[in-house]
Design an enzyme around this catalytic site. Sequence first.
Site, PDB file in Angstrom:
ATOM      1  N   LYS A  22      12.508   8.366   0.442  1.00 23.53           N
ATOM      2  CA  LYS A  22      11.176   8.543  -0.179  1.00 23.53           C
ATOM      3  C   LYS A  22      10.268   9.305   0.773  1.00 23.53           C
ATOM      4  O   LYS A  22       9.666  10.315   0.397  1.00 23.53           O
ATOM      5  CB  LYS A  22      10.559   7.177  -0.480  1.00 23.53           C
ATOM      6  CG  LYS A  22       9.059   7.204  -0.764  1.00 23.53           C
ATOM      7  CD  LYS A  22       8.481   5.851  -1.065  1.00 23.53           C
ATOM      8  CE  LYS A  22       8.081   5.099   0.151  1.00 23.53           C
ATOM      9  NZ  LYS A  22       6.780   5.445   0.780  1.00 23.53           N
ATOM     10  N   ASN A  23      10.189   8.856   2.015  1.00 20.46           N
ATOM     11  CA  ASN A  23       9.192   9.417   2.931  1.00 20.46           C
ATOM     12  C   ASN A  23       9.526  10.837   3.358  1.00 20.46           C
ATOM     13  O   ASN A  23       8.637  11.625   3.667  1.00 20.46           O
ATOM     14  CB  ASN A  23       9.007   8.498   4.143  1.00 20.46           C
ATOM     15  CG  ASN A  23       8.301   7.208   3.738  1.00 20.46           C
ATOM     16  OD1 ASN A  23       7.752   7.111   2.637  1.00 20.46           O
ATOM     17  ND2 ASN A  23       8.352   6.211   4.601  1.00 20.46           N
ATOM     18  N   CYS A 116      -5.227   0.343   2.502  1.00 19.27           N
ATOM     19  CA  CYS A 116      -4.106  -0.168   1.719  1.00 19.27           C
ATOM     20  C   CYS A 116      -3.985  -1.648   2.074  1.00 19.27           C
ATOM     21  O   CYS A 116      -4.779  -2.179   2.845  1.00 19.27           O
ATOM     22  CB  CYS A 116      -2.832   0.595   2.020  1.00 19.27           C
ATOM     23  SG  CYS A 116      -2.274   0.340   3.688  1.00 19.27           S
ATOM     24  N   ARG A 121      -6.216   2.972   7.031  1.00 19.09           N
ATOM     25  CA  ARG A 121      -5.247   3.980   7.497  1.00 19.09           C
ATOM     26  C   ARG A 121      -5.998   5.302   7.607  1.00 19.09           C
ATOM     27  O   ARG A 121      -6.057   6.094   6.682  1.00 19.09           O
ATOM     28  CB  ARG A 121      -4.067   4.036   6.533  1.00 19.09           C
ATOM     29  CG  ARG A 121      -3.262   2.739   6.579  1.00 19.09           C
ATOM     30  CD  ARG A 121      -2.156   2.701   5.567  1.00 19.09           C
ATOM     31  NE  ARG A 121      -1.092   3.642   5.886  1.00 19.09           N
ATOM     32  CZ  ARG A 121      -0.066   3.855   5.053  1.00 19.09           C
ATOM     33  NH1 ARG A 121      -0.037   3.250   3.884  1.00 19.09           N
ATOM     34  NH2 ARG A 121       0.882   4.704   5.378  1.00 19.09           N
ATOM     35  N   ASP A 304       8.240  -0.232   8.901  1.00 22.62           N
ATOM     36  CA  ASP A 304       8.593  -0.404   7.483  1.00 22.62           C
ATOM     37  C   ASP A 304       9.735  -1.382   7.279  1.00 22.62           C
ATOM     38  O   ASP A 304      10.120  -1.645   6.139  1.00 22.62           O
ATOM     39  CB  ASP A 304       8.981   0.947   6.859  1.00 22.62           C
ATOM     40  CG  ASP A 304       7.796   1.881   6.812  1.00 22.62           C
ATOM     41  OD1 ASP A 304       8.009   3.088   6.595  1.00 22.62           O
ATOM     42  OD2 ASP A 304       6.664   1.415   7.017  1.00 22.62           O
ATOM     43  N   ARG A 396       7.836   1.573  -6.130  1.00 25.93           N
ATOM     44  CA  ARG A 396       7.343   2.772  -5.421  1.00 25.93           C
ATOM     45  C   ARG A 396       8.430   3.334  -4.511  1.00 25.93           C
ATOM     46  O   ARG A 396       8.504   4.536  -4.303  1.00 25.93           O
ATOM     47  CB  ARG A 396       6.132   2.424  -4.558  1.00 25.93           C
ATOM     48  CG  ARG A 396       4.893   2.031  -5.311  1.00 25.93           C
ATOM     49  CD  ARG A 396       3.711   1.959  -4.395  1.00 25.93           C
ATOM     50  NE  ARG A 396       3.507   3.240  -3.702  1.00 25.93           N
ATOM     51  CZ  ARG A 396       2.445   3.489  -2.949  1.00 25.93           C
ATOM     52  NH1 ARG A 396       1.512   2.572  -2.767  1.00 25.93           N
ATOM     53  NH2 ARG A 396       2.301   4.661  -2.354  1.00 25.93           N
TER      54      ARG A 396
HETATM   55  C1  EPZ Z   1       4.155   7.083   7.371  1.00 23.82           C
HETATM   56  O1  EPZ Z   1       2.808   6.773   7.062  1.00 23.82           O
HETATM   57  C2  EPZ Z   1       5.014   6.404   6.314  1.00 23.82           C
HETATM   58  N1  EPZ Z   1       4.658   6.938   4.999  1.00 23.82           N
HETATM   59  C3  EPZ Z   1       4.763   4.894   6.341  1.00 23.82           C
HETATM   60  O2  EPZ Z   1       5.663   4.307   5.410  1.00 23.82           O
HETATM   61  C4  EPZ Z   1       5.095   4.373   7.734  1.00 23.82           C
HETATM   62  O3  EPZ Z   1       4.791   3.001   7.787  1.00 23.82           O
HETATM   63  C5  EPZ Z   1       4.278   5.130   8.793  1.00 23.82           C
HETATM   64  O4  EPZ Z   1       4.511   6.548   8.663  1.00 23.82           O
HETATM   65  C6  EPZ Z   1       4.643   4.711  10.212  1.00 23.82           C
HETATM   66  O5  EPZ Z   1       5.988   4.952  10.441  1.00 23.82           O
HETATM   67  C7  EPZ Z   1       5.171   8.115   4.622  1.00 23.82           C
HETATM   68  O6  EPZ Z   1       5.922   8.738   5.346  1.00 23.82           O
HETATM   69  C8  EPZ Z   1       4.779   8.615   3.261  1.00 23.82           C
HETATM   70  P1  EPZ Z   1       1.200   7.340  10.643  1.00 23.82           P
HETATM   71  P2  EPZ Z   1       1.614   7.560   7.823  1.00 23.82           P
HETATM   72  O7  EPZ Z   1       0.237   8.462  10.489  1.00 23.82           O
HETATM   73  O8  EPZ Z   1       2.013   8.958   8.068  1.00 23.82           O
HETATM   74  C9  EPZ Z   1      -2.655   5.712  12.798  1.00 23.82           C
HETATM   75  C10 EPZ Z   1       6.324   2.981   3.595  1.00 23.82           C
HETATM   76  O9  EPZ Z   1       6.380   1.750   3.514  1.00 23.82           O
HETATM   77  N2  EPZ Z   1      -3.293   6.971  12.375  1.00 23.82           N
HETATM   78  O10 EPZ Z   1       2.490   7.577  11.392  1.00 23.82           O
HETATM   79  O11 EPZ Z   1       0.378   7.293   7.085  1.00 23.82           O
HETATM   80  C11 EPZ Z   1      -2.299   4.801  11.626  1.00 23.82           C
HETATM   81  O12 EPZ Z   1      -3.409   4.002  11.260  1.00 23.82           O
HETATM   82  C12 EPZ Z   1       5.123   3.629   4.254  1.00 23.82           C
HETATM   83  O13 EPZ Z   1       7.218   3.773   3.200  1.00 23.82           O
HETATM   84  C13 EPZ Z   1      -4.563   7.271  12.849  1.00 23.82           C
HETATM   85  O14 EPZ Z   1      -5.167   6.496  13.590  1.00 23.82           O
HETATM   86  O15 EPZ Z   1       1.581   6.758   9.210  1.00 23.82           O
HETATM   87  C14 EPZ Z   1      -1.163   3.983  12.195  1.00 23.82           C
HETATM   88  O16 EPZ Z   1      -1.692   2.924  12.983  1.00 23.82           O
HETATM   89  C15 EPZ Z   1       4.037   2.627   4.605  1.00 23.82           C
HETATM   90  N3  EPZ Z   1      -5.155   8.435  12.471  1.00 23.82           N
HETATM   91  C16 EPZ Z   1      -0.454   4.963  13.134  1.00 23.82           C
HETATM   92  O17 EPZ Z   1      -1.381   6.024  13.373  1.00 23.82           O
HETATM   93  C17 EPZ Z   1      -4.530   9.345  11.657  1.00 23.82           C
HETATM   94  O18 EPZ Z   1      -5.105  10.412  11.361  1.00 23.82           O
HETATM   95  C18 EPZ Z   1       0.799   5.573  12.538  1.00 23.82           C
HETATM   96  O19 EPZ Z   1       0.435   6.093  11.266  1.00 23.82           O
HETATM   97  C19 EPZ Z   1      -3.232   9.026  11.192  1.00 23.82           C
HETATM   98  C20 EPZ Z   1      -2.629   7.843  11.571  1.00 23.82           C
END
Ligand code: EPZ
Length: 420
Positions: A22-23, A116, A121, A304, A396
């Site tokens: 998915k991701n 969420c 996020r 995840d 999802r």
């Molecule tokens: C991706 O989300 C995945 N989603 C998430 O999977 C996964 O949990 C996450 O990466 C971490 O591995 C998809 O790929 C569609 P991040 P993403 O940006 O990109 C902080 C699932 O269950 N952050 O790597 O949104 C954030 O708050 C989903 O399939 C900032 O602070 O995650 C988090 O603490 C849920 N500022 C950390 O970084 C930003 O601008 C990692 O988030 C962006 C992120």
Amino acid sequence: MDKFVIEGGHRLSGKVAVAGSKNSLLALIPAVLLAPGIYRIHNAPNLRDVWTFSRLFGSMGVHAELNNNELFLDSTTITSFEAPYEHVKKMRASIYALGPLLARHGQAKISLPGGCAFGPRPVDLHLKGMERLGAVIELDGGYINAKAERLHGAKFNFDISSVGATVNMLLAASLAKGTTLLTNAAVEPEVTALARMLVKMGAKIDGIGTTTLEIEGVDDLKPVDETNIPDRIEAATLLIAAAMTRGKITMTNVNPYHMTNVLAKLEEVGCTIDVTGETIELEMNDAPQPAHITTTPYPGFPTDVQAQWTSLMCLANGTSRTTDTIYTTRFGYVPELVRMGASIDIVDNSAIVQGGKPLKAATVMSSDLRASACLVLAALVAEGKTDVLRIYHLDRGYEKLEHRLTALGANIKRVHTEEF
Ligand code: EPZ
């Protein structure tokens, strides 16, 4: 509204194929905004998130069709540069449209994603990165209004490892004028999959698979066909399900190299695991040993998978700790497991499990995608029939999960319900 009714106590055994990621697919789809034309993405999972994403890109003029796990995309005519709130509120990944719209069309209006179930996020890294590439960004009325004559190369360091921000910057930098150097970039397989697709489209990217990515912008890219990678999170979920039921399964169409940390932890708690090419065999004959996990960016233990892992630890005789350093409040599933008889305390960003107590059936409620998976796993071993509500969360990210678990021996039925 659907629920699952699951009768616990059935051992999982047999063969199961892992679906496409998915991701990864959510990262590949926005690339079609970079070059007009026809794209075919094979091994595309049939998921709610894919349909939701396709509708979002459809509102921009992209024609999308998903048949037999092949996603057909036609981006010949883009008619809108906006990702409206009605779509973004369902899909945080909608922000992936920002980079390519700016890179190719010089403008984008993207709704800010909401939070969420497991906390805020933010998207600050996405916005800072686009500004470094020359975009002018204003936030107004819950929307990101972004403009750029033409993006230009820049150096950008990610304060923290971010999958989404790295995806967005890769998409944007591919058509920026000049060279972009990304440091502390995410190295999740989904990021690497996008980088490889962009190279096939004509992008010039060095350092793929490392935290330092150098992108030399080009003037044009071309549409391609691509094959999506397997879903490492779904694979981990199914392996944990087999381990919990003391089963024996053979998993195919998987990339074991994408889940070395999870495989190591499953062996640590007593699973027998054999890896041959794209096949993983798992056998478990006893209760798991207790073990501690801490989630970290790839190649560490995935956030995840932490909810599913906690379900497994409920069966271990002893104390286990699940710590999430990425989403520190991602424990919405804990009260539901406690209602099934688990003994779990949340201390800061850890769930402390006193395992070994038998789980009993209850009516439980999903709060997010991976929480719903964790409750399904617990129901597979709980005494009696468990109702898992709000299965739309599960849909999802897991394709026909009830059919595949049934094929492995589970007693699980999808039931329409007015219960909410
Ligand atoms: C991706 O989300 C995945 N989603 C998430 O999977 C996964 O949990 C996450 O990466 C971490 O591995 C998809 O790929 C569609 P991040 P993403 O940006 O990109 C902080 C699932 O269950 N952050 O790597 O949104 C954030 O708050 C989903 O399939 C900032 O602070 O995650 C988090 O603490 C849920 N500022 C950390 O970084 C930003 O601008 C990692 O988030 C962006 C992120």
